[in-house]
Design a protein around this motif. Structure first.
Motif, PDB file in Angstrom:
ATOM      1  N   ILE A 164       0.838  -1.210   0.000  1.00  0.00           N
ATOM      2  CA  ILE A 164       0.000   0.000   0.000  1.00  0.00           C
ATOM      3  C   ILE A 164       0.870   1.256   0.000  1.00  0.00           C
ATOM      4  O   ILE A 164       0.659   2.184  -0.784  1.00  0.00           O
ATOM      5  N   ASP A 167       3.064   0.986  -3.526  1.00  0.00           N
ATOM      6  CA  ASP A 167       2.367   1.047  -4.814  1.00  0.00           C
ATOM      7  C   ASP A 167       1.182   2.019  -4.819  1.00  0.00           C
ATOM      8  O   ASP A 167       1.016   2.785  -5.758  1.00  0.00           O
ATOM      9  N   ASP A 168       0.350   1.982  -3.770  1.00  0.00           N
ATOM     10  CA  ASP A 168      -0.848   2.831  -3.787  1.00  0.00           C
ATOM     11  C   ASP A 168      -0.503   4.276  -3.420  1.00  0.00           C
ATOM     12  O   ASP A 168      -0.849   5.201  -4.139  1.00  0.00           O
ATOM     13  N   LEU A 169       0.187   4.462  -2.290  1.00  0.00           N
ATOM     14  CA  LEU A 169       0.489   5.831  -1.862  1.00  0.00           C
ATOM     15  C   LEU A 169       1.725   6.389  -2.565  1.00  0.00           C
ATOM     16  O   LEU A 169       1.948   7.597  -2.577  1.00  0.00           O
ATOM     17  N   GLN A 170       2.519   5.493  -3.134  1.00  0.00           N
ATOM     18  CA  GLN A 170       3.739   5.882  -3.856  1.00  0.00           C
ATOM     19  C   GLN A 170       4.653   6.802  -3.039  1.00  0.00           C
ATOM     20  O   GLN A 170       5.121   7.834  -3.530  1.00  0.00           O
ATOM     21  N   ALA A 221      -9.139   5.151   2.483  1.00  0.00           N
ATOM     22  CA  ALA A 221      -7.893   4.820   1.778  1.00  0.00           C
ATOM     23  C   ALA A 221      -7.524   3.344   1.923  1.00  0.00           C
ATOM     24  O   ALA A 221      -6.966   2.739   1.010  1.00  0.00           O
TER      25      ALA A 221
END
Ligand code: GLN
Length: 264
Positions: A164, A167-170, A221
């Motif tokens: 997370i 990849d998601d929050l970078q 989120a």
């Protein structure tokens, strides 16, 4: 060469038998009561309240304890086998299920599409989500997006929290600290070396409580994560047997009781 070795071994063995008659009898007696077949469970006992090594409280000090351990004991019992726990890095669990080193892995493991490529999963037995652990006086981090504002974030390598954050929050690589145990990341928040840790809810809450830290939730989120047991794809029999035990434990309230017992 091999033959010589085998011969030498046989000679040593028979000598041993001759000289140790008394012992031989004891061994035979023991053999009459065959040991129960083992059911090998893989876990990473660094994830309270699901799996940990008891250091105080109700559990026996030094023994594996937690929700997942209790579930595993029930599974072994229902199969008439003796439970053996293989404690290892979380990262190694899926490969150990695939190779047959363990019969199943239970470690608060979230079902993901990626993991499903490698192993079969049982039915879900717990639903969690990620939370953010911060210092008690932290006012900058009130949601997941705040982590992008130049914050340093700790995660456990290979956990869903890692995916997370990465990849998601970078979050940029230089801002992410990857450790192998949740407690190590949480300690860094306590020491002021990290701004936050992203980790599973039950574990995050337990670790925050123990260390006087605060939890920030962000249900928008962080999606719900379903915990299930990983089993070798070829072992459909074990998948069914485990699902039967889980169904029983859900129906008779045992899972809820465990959640209350270990989760408070
Ligand atoms: N639920 C998380 C995952 O599956 C963390 C599991 C764990 O730490 N044992 O990645």
């Amino acid at each position: 060469m091999k033959k010589t070795l085998a011969f030498a071994l046989a000679a040593i063995l028979s000598l041993g038998m001759l000289s140790g008659c008394g012992k031989q009898e004891t061994t035979n007696e023991e053999a009459e009561a065959p040991a129960k077949e083992q059911l090998i469970m893989g876990t990473n006992a660094e994830f309270p309240p699901f799996e940990f090594v008891a250091d105080s409280g109700e559990g026996i000090v030094g023994e594996y304890d937690g929700i997942d351990i209790a579930i595993s004991k029930r599974i072994a019992e229902s199969l008439g086998k003796e439970l053996k726990v293989e404690n290892m890095q979380f990262e190694g669990l899926i490969a150990s299920v695939q190779s047959g080193k363990v019969d199943f892995a239970i470690a608060g493991m979230t079902v993901t599409e990626e993991r499903k490529q490698s192993v079969a999963f049982s039915d879900t037995y717990f639903v969690a989500e990620q939370v953010i652990v911060v210092a008690p006086d932290n006012a900058d981090i009130t949601c997941a997006a705040d982590l992008k504002n130049d914050k340093t974030v700790g995660v456990v390598l290979g956990y869903t929290g890692d995916a997370i954050v990465t990849d998601d929050l970078q979050i940029p690589e230089e801002k992410v600290l990857r450790v192998s145990r949740g407690i190590d990341a949480v300690q860094e928040v306590k020491n002021g070396k990290l701004d936050a840790v992203v980790i599973d809810s039950a574990t995050g809450i337990a670790l925050a409580k123990e260390n006087g830290l605060k939890i920030v939730e962000d249900k928008e989120a962080f999606a719900a994560e379903e915990y299930a047991i990983a089993i070798n794809k070829d072992n459909t029999e074990l998948v069914e047997a485990i699902n039967k035990v889980l169904a029983e434990m859900k129906e008779n309230g045992e899972i809820d009781e465990l959640a209350v017992k270990y989760n408070g």
